[in-house]
Design an enzyme around this catalytic site. Structure first.
Site, PDB file in Angstrom:
ATOM      1  N   TRP A   1       0.832  -1.218   0.000  1.00 15.73           N
ATOM      2  CA  TRP A   1       0.000   0.000   0.000  1.00 15.73           C
ATOM      3  C   TRP A   1       0.855   1.252   0.000  1.00 15.73           C
ATOM      4  CZ3 TRP A   1      -4.098  -1.429  -2.059  1.00 15.73           C
ATOM      5  CH2 TRP A   1      -4.732  -2.618  -1.695  1.00 15.73           C
TER       6      TRP A   1
ATOM      7  N   ASP B   1      -1.964   6.654   6.325  1.00 16.44           N
ATOM      8  CA  ASP B   1      -2.972   5.700   5.854  1.00 16.44           C
ATOM      9  C   ASP B   1      -3.225   4.741   7.014  1.00 16.44           C
ATOM     10  OD1 ASP B   1      -4.419   3.638   4.757  1.00 16.44           O
ATOM     11  OD2 ASP B   1      -2.948   3.121   3.203  1.00 16.44           O
TER      12      ASP B   1
ATOM     13  N   LYS C   1     -12.190  -1.912   6.565  1.00 17.40           N
ATOM     14  CA  LYS C   1     -11.319  -2.740   7.397  1.00 17.40           C
ATOM     15  C   LYS C   1     -11.740  -2.735   8.869  1.00 17.40           C
ATOM     16  CE  LYS C   1      -8.650  -3.597   3.805  1.00 17.40           C
ATOM     17  NZ  LYS C   1      -7.684  -2.617   3.356  1.00 17.40           N
TER      18      LYS C   1
HETATM   19  C1  LIG Z   1      -7.005  -2.147   2.030  1.00 19.18           C
HETATM   20  C2  LIG Z   1      -5.987  -1.094   2.154  1.00 19.18           C
HETATM   21  C3  LIG Z   1      -5.833  -0.104   1.172  1.00 19.18           C
HETATM   22  C4  LIG Z   1      -6.655  -0.069  -0.091  1.00 19.18           C
HETATM   23  O1  LIG Z   1      -7.929   0.318   0.244  1.00 19.18           O
HETATM   24  P1  LIG Z   1      -9.062   0.560  -0.861  1.00 19.18           P
HETATM   25  O2  LIG Z   1     -10.122   1.203  -0.016  1.00 19.18           O
HETATM   26  O3  LIG Z   1      -9.433  -0.780  -1.379  1.00 19.18           O
HETATM   27  O4  LIG Z   1      -8.523   1.454  -1.886  1.00 19.18           O
HETATM   28  C5  LIG Z   1      -4.888   0.877   1.390  1.00 19.18           C
HETATM   29  N1  LIG Z   1      -4.122   0.890   2.491  1.00 19.18           N
HETATM   30  C6  LIG Z   1      -4.238  -0.056   3.444  1.00 19.18           C
HETATM   31  C7  LIG Z   1      -3.361   0.013   4.645  1.00 19.18           C
HETATM   32  C8  LIG Z   1      -5.168  -1.071   3.302  1.00 19.18           C
HETATM   33  O5  LIG Z   1      -5.299  -2.005   4.253  1.00 19.18           O
END
Ligand SMILES: *Cc1c(COP(=O)(O)O)cnc(C)c1O
Length: 352
Positions: free
Chosen positions: A98, A166, A190
Site C-alpha cells: 500500500w 494511511d 477494514k
Molecule cells: C485495504 C488497504 C488499502 C486499499 O484500500 P481501498 O479502499 O481498497 O482502496 C490501502 N491501504 C491499506 C493500509 C489497506 O489495508
C-alpha cells in the site's frame, strides 16, 4: 455462524448487521437505499457519523471529518494533492504494497518523492527504525498497519514535518493522538463499516493551501469541507452502517475497550504461533500487527491438511495474500476472542 478472519471487507458486530438490515426495509418510512442524501433524516446521519468519529478518537478542535469515496487508493492521490507545499517534495516510508502504491500516486502528480526508509530488502517483514527525516519536505507519509505483510508501527515517527497516515487497517483499534497528524485517512471496510466510504480526518489549517496548479474538484478536501461532506452524493448506506458501528463502539467502552480486546486476541494467537512447532511467524516480533497476523507452516507439505482443518471448523479468509503466501488471520475489532480461540484450538489439535 462462520468465523471471519478475512482481510477486508471486514466483520462487523451482529447488532450492527441487524440494524443495517432493518433500515434497508424501513428508515423512517423509506428504505435507507432510496432516501435522498439531502433529506433532513440523512443529513442528520451524516452529521452524527462525523461527530461520532470525533468522539471515538478524541479529535481536537481544528479538524474536519469527511466521508468520501474512492477508497484509500484514491486517498493516495488526494493526500498528495492536498499536502503539496512549497518544496514540492514529500517523504514516504515504504513498508509494503500500500505504501508502494501511495508513492506511485505522489510521483504521478509531480511530487519529488524521497523514500525515507524501506523494508523492501526483507520482503517488508519489519518496520524500519532509526531513519532521519529531512526538514525540506512538505509532509511525511506512512502506513500505520501493513495489512498484507502483517507489520504495524508501535510508535509513530517523531518529527516537526506534517504527518499523513494511511490508517485503513488499524483505525479505531487503539487510541491515537490525532493532533500529531495533518491528515489521517482510511477505507471504511477494514474496521469501520462496509466498503464504499473513505474516512478523512483533516487539519483545517491545510485546507486550500496546496501549491498544486490544479486539483480536480472531487480531490480537493477544501471543497468537501466547505460542503460538509456533501459536495456530491455521498456513499449513503456505507456512512449509515459506519455510524451504526460507531454508536456500537461508543456504547461499549469506545476505542479504549476495543484496544484491550485486540491485545488479548493478538497475545493468544502469537503465543500459539511461537509455542507450536508446526507454525512460525513471518514478521519481526517487535513489529507484529495486532490486526493482521501472518504466519506459515514450518512444513509446507501439510498445507492441504491444515486448510481442511480450519475449513472444517467454520473459519473463512485465512489464506495469506498471494504476495506473502502462508496464512493471514485478520482480527478486526468485531472479531470476537472466541473466534480466535477456535483458530488456536485448530492449530493446537493439528499439532496433536
Ligand atoms: C485495504 C488497504 C488499502 C486499499 O484500500 P481501498 O479502499 O481498497 O482502496 C490501502 N491501504 C491499506 C493500509 C489497506 O489495508
Amino acid at each position: 455462524m462462520k468465523h471471519n478472519f478475512g482481510a477486508g471487507p471486514c466483520i462487523l458486530p451482529q447488532e450492527v448487521f441487524k440494524k443495517a438490515a432493518a433500515a434497508v426495509i424501513d428508515f423512517n418510512g423509506l428504505s435507507i437505499l432510496e432516501v435522498s442524501h439531502r433529506s433532513a433524516d440523512f443529513v442528520a446521519v451524516m452529521e452524527e457519523a462525523r461527530e461520532n468519529v470525533k468522539k471515538a478518537l478524541n479529535v481536537p478542535a481544528g479538524y474536519t471529518v469527511l466521508f468520501l469515496q474512492g477508497g484509500a487508493s484514491l486517498g493516495f492521490l488526494i493526500t498528495a494533492y492536498n499536502m503539496m507545499g512549497k518544496h514540492k517534495r514529500a517523504g514516504y516510508i515504504n513498508t509494503g504494497t500500500w505504501a508502494t502504491n501511495a508513492i506511485k500516486e505522489a510521483k504521478g502528480i509531480g511530487l519529488d518523492v524521497v523514500e525515507i526508509a524501506s523494508s523492501q530488502d526483507k520482503g517488508f517483514s519489519y518496520i524500519p527504525k532509526g531513519f532521519e527525516i529531512p526538514e525540506d519536505i512538505d509532509f511525511l507519509h506512512f502506513t500505520s498497519n501493513n495489512t498484507i505483510a502483517g507489520t504495524q508501527f508501535k510508535d509513530f515517527p517523531k518529527t516537526n514535518v506534517p504527518l499523513v497516515c494511511d490508517m485503513s487497517s488499524d483505525i479505531f483499534s487503539k487510541e491515537i493522538n490525532v493532533a500529531d497528524f495533518d491528515i489521517i485517512y482510511a477505507g471504511a471496510q477494514k474496521n469501520l463499516g462496509p466498503a464504499g466510504a473513505t474516512l478523512y480526518i483533516v487539519k483545517d489549517e491545510i485546507l486550500g493551501k496546496s501549491t498544486a496548479e490544479h486539483i480536480p474538484s472531487y480531490l480537493d478536501l477544501a471543497i468537501h469541507a466547505k460542503k460538509d461532506s456533501m459536495f456530491n452524493t455521498p456513499p449513503v448506506y456505507s456512512v449509515f452502517v459506519a455510524n451504526l458501528n460507531l454508536q456500537h463502539m461508543l456504547e461499549n467502552g469506545g476505542v479504549q475497550a476495543i484496544a484491550k480486546e485486540n491485545q488479548a486476541k493478538a497475545e493468544l494467537i502469537y503465543k500459539t504461533i511461537d509455542e507450536n512447532p508446526l507454525f512460525e511467524g513471518t514478521t519481526a516480533v517487535e513489529d507484529r500487527s495486532e490486526m493482521n497476523v501472518t504466519f506459515r507452516l514450518t512444513d509446507e507439505s501439510l498445507t492441504d491438511k491444515f486448510n481442511a482443518a480450519w475449513n472444517a471448523a467454520g473459519i473463512v479468509g485465512l489464506k495469506g495474500h498471494r504476495s506473502v503466501g502462508g496464512f493471514r488471520a485478520s482480527m478486526y475489532n468485531a472479531l470476537p476472542l472466541s473466534s480466535v480461540e477456535v483458530l488456536v484450538d485448530v492449530m493446537n489439535n493439528f499439532n496433536k
